[in-house]
Design a protein around this motif. Structure first.
Motif, mmCIF file in Angstrom:
data_model
loop_
_atom_site.group_PDB
_atom_site.id
_atom_site.type_symbol
_atom_site.label_atom_id
_atom_site.label_comp_id
_atom_site.label_asym_id
_atom_site.label_seq_id
_atom_site.Cartn_x
_atom_site.Cartn_y
_atom_site.Cartn_z
ATOM 1 N N THR A 1 -8.679 -11.497 8.628
ATOM 2 C CA THR A 1 -8.776 -11.021 7.257
ATOM 3 C C THR A 1 -9.821 -12.223 6.343
ATOM 4 N N PRO A 2 -10.580 -11.681 5.477
ATOM 5 C CA PRO A 2 -11.355 -12.498 4.597
ATOM 6 C C PRO A 2 -10.499 -13.198 3.580
ATOM 7 N N ARG A 3 -10.838 -14.321 3.349
ATOM 8 C CA ARG A 3 -10.267 -15.242 2.402
ATOM 9 C C ARG A 3 -9.806 -14.763 1.197
ATOM 10 N N PHE A 4 -10.630 -14.092 0.592
ATOM 11 C CA PHE A 4 -10.697 -13.705 -0.873
ATOM 12 C C PHE A 4 -9.586 -12.356 -0.873
ATOM 13 N N VAL A 5 -9.489 -11.770 0.292
ATOM 14 C CA VAL A 5 -8.402 -10.488 0.431
ATOM 15 C C VAL A 5 -7.003 -11.386 0.710
ATOM 16 N N ASP A 6 -7.080 -12.366 1.276
ATOM 17 C CA ASP A 6 -5.838 -12.979 1.174
ATOM 18 C C ASP A 6 -5.160 -13.768 -0.115
ATOM 19 N N ARG A 7 -6.050 -14.156 -0.671
ATOM 20 C CA ARG A 7 -5.783 -14.634 -1.918
ATOM 21 C C ARG A 7 -5.329 -13.732 -3.028
ATOM 22 N N LYS A 8 -6.025 -12.214 -2.808
ATOM 23 C CA LYS A 8 -5.872 -11.290 -3.672
ATOM 24 C C LYS A 8 -4.295 -10.720 -3.279
ATOM 25 N N VAL A 9 -3.993 -10.443 -2.055
ATOM 26 C CA VAL A 9 -2.770 -10.396 -1.649
ATOM 27 C C VAL A 9 -1.723 -11.133 -2.035
ATOM 28 N N GLY A 10 -1.833 -12.396 -1.763
ATOM 29 C CA GLY A 10 -0.807 -13.258 -2.341
ATOM 30 C C GLY A 10 -0.608 -13.433 -3.752
ATOM 31 N N ASP A 11 -1.553 -13.304 -4.676
ATOM 32 C CA ASP A 11 -1.452 -13.009 -5.886
ATOM 33 C C ASP A 11 -0.710 -11.665 -6.426
ATOM 34 N N ARG A 12 -1.057 -10.604 -5.642
ATOM 35 C CA ARG A 12 -0.331 -9.482 -5.905
ATOM 36 C C ARG A 12 1.214 -9.692 -5.648
ATOM 37 N N VAL A 13 1.485 -10.219 -4.325
ATOM 38 C CA VAL A 13 2.848 -10.304 -4.038
ATOM 39 C C VAL A 13 3.524 -11.212 -5.038
ATOM 40 N N GLU B 1 4.261 -9.401 -8.269
ATOM 41 C CA GLU B 1 5.377 -8.305 -8.069
ATOM 42 C C GLU B 1 6.845 -9.095 -7.958
ATOM 43 N N LEU B 2 6.792 -10.481 -7.217
ATOM 44 C CA LEU B 2 8.021 -10.989 -6.989
ATOM 45 C C LEU B 2 8.387 -11.447 -8.467
ATOM 46 N N LEU B 3 7.450 -11.904 -9.036
ATOM 47 C CA LEU B 3 8.044 -12.761 -10.407
ATOM 48 C C LEU B 3 8.332 -11.344 -11.344
ATOM 49 N N ARG B 4 7.569 -10.244 -11.379
ATOM 50 C CA ARG B 4 8.094 -9.239 -12.191
ATOM 51 C C ARG B 4 9.444 -8.702 -11.790
ATOM 52 N N PHE B 5 9.653 -8.729 -10.483
ATOM 53 C CA PHE B 5 11.009 -8.065 -10.004
ATOM 54 C C PHE B 5 12.313 -9.175 -10.716
ATOM 55 N N VAL B 6 12.094 -10.252 -10.171
ATOM 56 C CA VAL B 6 12.947 -11.385 -10.641
ATOM 57 C C VAL B 6 13.195 -11.338 -12.280
ATOM 58 N N THR B 7 11.906 -11.239 -13.148
ATOM 59 C CA THR B 7 12.057 -11.424 -14.520
ATOM 60 C C THR B 7 12.803 -9.965 -14.929
ATOM 61 N N GLU B 8 12.656 -8.848 -14.310
ATOM 62 C CA GLU B 8 13.407 -7.601 -14.804
ATOM 63 C C GLU B 8 14.752 -7.993 -14.585
ATOM 64 N N MET B 9 15.067 -8.292 -13.307
ATOM 65 C CA MET B 9 16.377 -8.395 -12.912
ATOM 66 C C MET B 9 17.029 -9.408 -13.802
ATOM 67 N N ARG B 10 16.436 -10.310 -14.310
ATOM 68 C CA ARG B 10 17.156 -11.431 -15.223
ATOM 69 C C ARG B 10 17.331 -11.008 -16.700
ATOM 70 N N ASP B 11 16.348 -10.080 -17.026
ATOM 71 C CA ASP B 11 16.341 -9.582 -18.561
ATOM 72 C C ASP B 11 17.139 -8.111 -18.618
ATOM 73 N N MET B 12 17.386 -7.362 -17.483
ATOM 74 C CA MET B 12 18.075 -6.161 -17.430
ATOM 75 C C MET B 12 19.303 -6.111 -16.828
ATOM 76 N N PRO B 13 20.340 -6.164 -17.848
ATOM 77 C CA PRO B 13 21.821 -6.071 -16.903
ATOM 78 C C PRO B 13 22.006 -5.088 -16.208
ATOM 79 N N GLU B 14 21.405 -3.884 -16.305
ATOM 80 C CA GLU B 14 21.710 -2.678 -15.730
ATOM 81 C C GLU B 14 20.665 -2.419 -14.805
#
Length: 449
Positions: A256-268, A271-284
């Motif tokens: 895979t091209p390098r820029f694609v790896d960076r894009k995928v890594g940035d996206r992951v 998404e991981l940061l968004r999931f953890v943030t929502e889990m931190r801020d949303m009791p439900e």
């Protein structure tokens, strides 16, 4: 052989006669010391013996003179004097015989029932032991005596005094330090480690863990832990975003091209940061609900599922069997011991202050609360009665065995030193009473013709 006879004869000559005064304190085979105080008493006994013997000689002289005067025609009064003196001699000789027969044979004659103390020493010791056991070590006597003393009230009043509470606290601290110093750390550590391990092996922990976890989940206590973990995970992702993206990029295929790896890594990462943030801020948050259900199911499995319980027990055995855990259990005693010793030595430590306060409180309660006093008195009476009824034979055997171990001659000398003076008064009284009795008998006989 000749030398042996000589040594024995010399040893026999060196031993003091029964009536000889020992020089300095003497400790015979029974462990019984004849000291300076006993020697002083013997001097007093000798003085009283001289006085009693002198009185006997005096009445004998009076008798002789009165008899001579009567035969010489001095008058009828000589008969009264002679009768009184004669009865006084008889009384004095009878009491001399009785007193002497207690300690030795009068005039060395083998008269039966004489030298009572030397020959009957062991029987006297047995009788004394039986007397003490029957009259002092019976359950009724001990219980009645302790009840009349009122130990609970006296103890409460004594402990309620601050200075006495301080003294007891200091003594307890000293005893505690001494006990901890005497104990060998290795022995205590081995006992503590074995006790903890044996108790842990004997008791299944999975049901208890399941019950505790179920209660925690029901009360929501685990949510604080989830909050802490999620918050820490969010902070870590914020600080180590490059590491996360690098890890994702490093796991991508090589074609895979390098820029694609960076894009995928940035996206992951986002998404991981968004999931953890929502889990931190949303009791439900759904993930939180999933954790709740997982913990509830796991708590139920710990209590009911045999496979889960067996796995927990296996894990427990593995953990307890590790050397690090055993060393930790053993080292716990050293830490506890050092803490207790330090607290016992510090007069202002929390341990000593609490002990002092507890003693003062106990003293006040014993003084004020009759129910508590009765309970303490009952405990003490029960303990004392148990001791005297269970070990009565051992206690009385201390008397009988001790008396049996005494040397007969030293025993006789010791007892005579203590009561001989009063016994000589018996001789004196016998002389006087005998003379009065003889005078009365002679007077009555003359009055009746």
């Amino acid at each position: 052989m000749e030398r042996t006879r000589t040594d024995r004869a010399s040893a026999g000559d060196a031993s003091p006669a029964p009536d000889a005064a020992p020089r300095g304190p003497v400790a015979p085979a029974g462990g019984f010391v004849y000291g300076a105080a006993d020697e002083e008493r013997r001097h007093a006994v000798r003085r009283m013996k001289t006085l009693a013997t002198g009185l006997l000689l005096a009445v004998a002289l009076v008798y002789a003179l009165a008899t001579w005067a009567g035969r010489a025609g001095a008058g009828g009064w000589t008969g009264f004097v002679a009768a009184a003196a004669e009865a006084g001699m008889v009384g004095a000789l009878a009491d001399w015989f009785a007193v002497t027969a207690l300690f030795k044979r009068p005039m060395g004659l083998p008269i039966p029932h004489t030298a009572i103390i030397p020959t009957k020493k062991d029987q006297l010791g047995q009788s004394l032991g039986d007397f003490v056991g029957e009259n002092f070590l019976s359950a009724e006597v001990v219980r009645r005596r302790l009840r009349s003393v009122g130990i609970g009230r006296r103890l409460g009043g004594w402990i309620a005094e601050p200075r006495n509470a301080d003294r007891v606290t200091a003594e307890l601290s000293t005893a505690l330090r001494g006990a901890l110093t005497v104990l060998r750390d290795s022995d205590v550590q081995a006992v503590v480690g074995e006790a903890i391990t044996r108790r842990a092996d004997a008791q299944e922990i999975a049901p208890g863990l399941g019950t505790m976890l179920e209660k925690i989940v029901a009360e929501g206590g685990h949510r604080r832990v989830v909050d802490l973990v999620v918050a820490r995970a969010h902070d870590w992702l914020v600080e180590h975003g490059d590491s996360v993206m690098a890890a994702v990029s490093g796991g991508a295929p090589g074609w895979t091209p390098r820029f694609v790896d960076r894009k995928v890594g940035d996206r992951v990462y986002k998404e991981l940061l968004r999931f953890v943030t929502e889990m931190r801020d949303m009791p439900e948050h759904p993930a939180r609900g999933a954790i709740d259900r997982f913990l509830a199911d796991f708590a139920d499995d710990l209590q009911t599922d045999p496979d889960t319980r067996a796995r927990v027990e296996h894990l427990k055995s593995e953990v307890l069997g590790r050397g690090e855990v055993q060393d930790l259990i053993a080292s716990a005693w050293g830490a506890v011991r050092a803490m207790i010793v330090a607290a016992a030595e510090d007069e202002r430590s929390e341990l000593r202050l609490r002990v002092r306060a507890a003693l003062l409180s106990l003293g006040r309660r014993l003084s004020d609360e009759e129910r508590l006093r009765n309970k303490v008195d009952g405990w003490l009476e029960g303990a004392a009665v148990y001791v005297v009824t269970t070990y009565q034979r051992e206690i009385t055997s201390l008397i009988t065995d001790t008396v049996a171990g005494w040397d007969a001659a030293h025993t006789s000398r010791k007892i005579e030193a203590h009561i001989g003076r009063d016994l000589q008064f018996i001789r004196i009284n016998g002389t006087v009473v005998g003379a009065l009795a003889g005078l009365a008998i002679y007077t009555v006989s003359r009055a009746l013709g």
